[in-house]
Design an enzyme around this catalytic site. Structure first.
Site, PDB file in Angstrom:
ATOM      1  N   ARG A 104       0.860  -1.197   0.000  1.00  0.00           N
ATOM      2  CA  ARG A 104       0.000   0.000   0.000  1.00  0.00           C
ATOM      3  C   ARG A 104       0.883   1.228   0.000  1.00  0.00           C
ATOM      4  O   ARG A 104       1.707   1.378   0.907  1.00  0.00           O
ATOM      5  CB  ARG A 104      -0.827   0.060   1.285  1.00  0.00           C
ATOM      6  CG  ARG A 104      -1.953  -0.843   1.376  1.00  0.00           C
ATOM      7  CD  ARG A 104      -3.013  -0.377   2.333  1.00  0.00           C
ATOM      8  NE  ARG A 104      -2.584   0.118   3.644  1.00  0.00           N
ATOM      9  CZ  ARG A 104      -3.418   0.559   4.557  1.00  0.00           C
ATOM     10  NH1 ARG A 104      -4.714   0.586   4.305  1.00  0.00           N
ATOM     11  NH2 ARG A 104      -2.993   0.965   5.721  1.00  0.00           N
ATOM     12  N   THR A 108      -1.250   7.464  -0.599  1.00  0.00           N
ATOM     13  CA  THR A 108      -2.500   7.345  -1.379  1.00  0.00           C
ATOM     14  C   THR A 108      -3.315   6.108  -0.994  1.00  0.00           C
ATOM     15  O   THR A 108      -4.490   6.018  -1.344  1.00  0.00           O
ATOM     16  CB  THR A 108      -2.168   7.230  -2.874  1.00  0.00           C
ATOM     17  OG1 THR A 108      -1.401   6.025  -3.070  1.00  0.00           O
ATOM     18  CG2 THR A 108      -1.361   8.419  -3.361  1.00  0.00           C
ATOM     19  N   ASP A 200      -0.199  -2.893  12.169  1.00  0.00           N
ATOM     20  CA  ASP A 200       0.305  -3.307  10.846  1.00  0.00           C
ATOM     21  C   ASP A 200       0.680  -4.791  10.914  1.00  0.00           C
ATOM     22  O   ASP A 200       1.646  -5.177  11.591  1.00  0.00           O
ATOM     23  CB  ASP A 200       1.535  -2.458  10.472  1.00  0.00           C
ATOM     24  CG  ASP A 200       1.961  -2.723   9.029  1.00  0.00           C
ATOM     25  OD1 ASP A 200       1.930  -1.774   8.236  1.00  0.00           O
ATOM     26  OD2 ASP A 200       2.304  -3.884   8.711  1.00  0.00           O
ATOM     27  N   ASP A 203       4.303  -5.776   9.826  1.00  0.00           N
ATOM     28  CA  ASP A 203       5.313  -5.340  10.799  1.00  0.00           C
ATOM     29  C   ASP A 203       5.252  -6.175  12.075  1.00  0.00           C
ATOM     30  O   ASP A 203       6.285  -6.531  12.648  1.00  0.00           O
ATOM     31  CB  ASP A 203       5.119  -3.856  11.145  1.00  0.00           C
ATOM     32  CG  ASP A 203       5.567  -2.946  10.020  1.00  0.00           C
ATOM     33  OD1 ASP A 203       6.372  -3.402   9.176  1.00  0.00           O
ATOM     34  OD2 ASP A 203       5.120  -1.788   9.979  1.00  0.00           O
TER      35      ASP A 203
END
Ligand code: PRP
Ligand code: URA
Length: 209
Positions: A104, A108, A200, A203
């Site tokens: 991603r 944006t 995340d 992560d």
């Protein structure tokens, strides 16, 4: 929600709660994701067609059920999808594997492809796309589009967590693709993260932040 299955098995919900906790270590997060993925795999394959084959047990012959049709395809959306893929392959070791590399763009939130490899004969197989997170759905929509371009016709999308906004967008874009998830959370924040969420996923799995 239409075309969405929430897998509310107590073991799935319990493990997901541990994964949500900020203090859960990278090693535990990864292990729990692998454990949960076997349970999710069990549900996403629940209604597969069976056929009968004649076998010989040590005692006698019998007609016994086995899964009909060609081997499944698991399509992992890199990189976090690999956390689900491992447990799925524990349960269905003969599955074929596709990899769709997407990240991603942090500004944006558009999904950018950097890798794609899939079996040639997707058209004849059930393809289960796996990615722990369905947030804006940009990644999931792009991954499924790419697999359909390559011939996939019978597709399911499996994730750990979804945002209501993502489910809405995904099922609008791909009404023929059912979504399987352990939970639909409250909302997306202004950075496109699922709230309450797990943070995340990539992560947390790989300790990259
Ligand atoms: C995460 C996640 C999904 C995507 C979901 O991947 O694994 O692929 O975000 O967000 P979306 O629904 O808004 O597209 P990320 O892009 O962080 O890449 P990574 O797996 O390499 O960490
Ligand atoms: N990707 C993640 O890993 N987590 C989110 O909450 C949203 C997208």
């Amino acid at each position: 929600m239409k075309n969405v299955v929430v897998i509310d098995h107590p073991l799935v919900q319990h493990k997901l709660t541990i994964m949500r906790k900020q203090e859960t270590s990278t090693a535990s997060f990864r292990r729990l994701l692998r454990e949960i993925s076997t349970l999710l795999c069990y549900e996403v394959t629940r209604d597969l067609d069976l056929e009968t084959v004649r076998i010989q047990t040590p005692l006698c012959e019998m007609d016994a059920p086995e899964i009909a049709g060609k081997k499944l395809v698991f399509a992992s959306v890199l990189r976090a999808g690999n956390g689900l893929l491992e447990g799925m392959l524990d349960l269905v070791p003969s599955a074929r594997v596709a990899h769709v590399g997407l990240y991603r763009d942090p500004k944006t939130l558009v999904a950018v492809e950097y890798y794609f490899k899939a079996p040639d004969d997707l058209g004849d197989r059930l393809t289960v796309v796996v990615d722990p997170m369905l947030a804006t759905a940009n990644s999931a929509i792009a991954a499924v589009e790419r697999l359909k371009e390559r011939g996939a016709q019978n597709v399911r999308f499996l994730c750990l967590l979804a945002a209501p906004e993502g489910v809405e967008r995904f099922t609008g874009a791909h009404p023929d693709v059912p979504v399987y998830t352990a939970a639909i959370d409250d909302h997306l924040n202004d950075k496109g993260y699922i709230v309450p969420g797990v943070g995340d996923a990539g992560d947390r799995m790989y300790g990259t932040k």
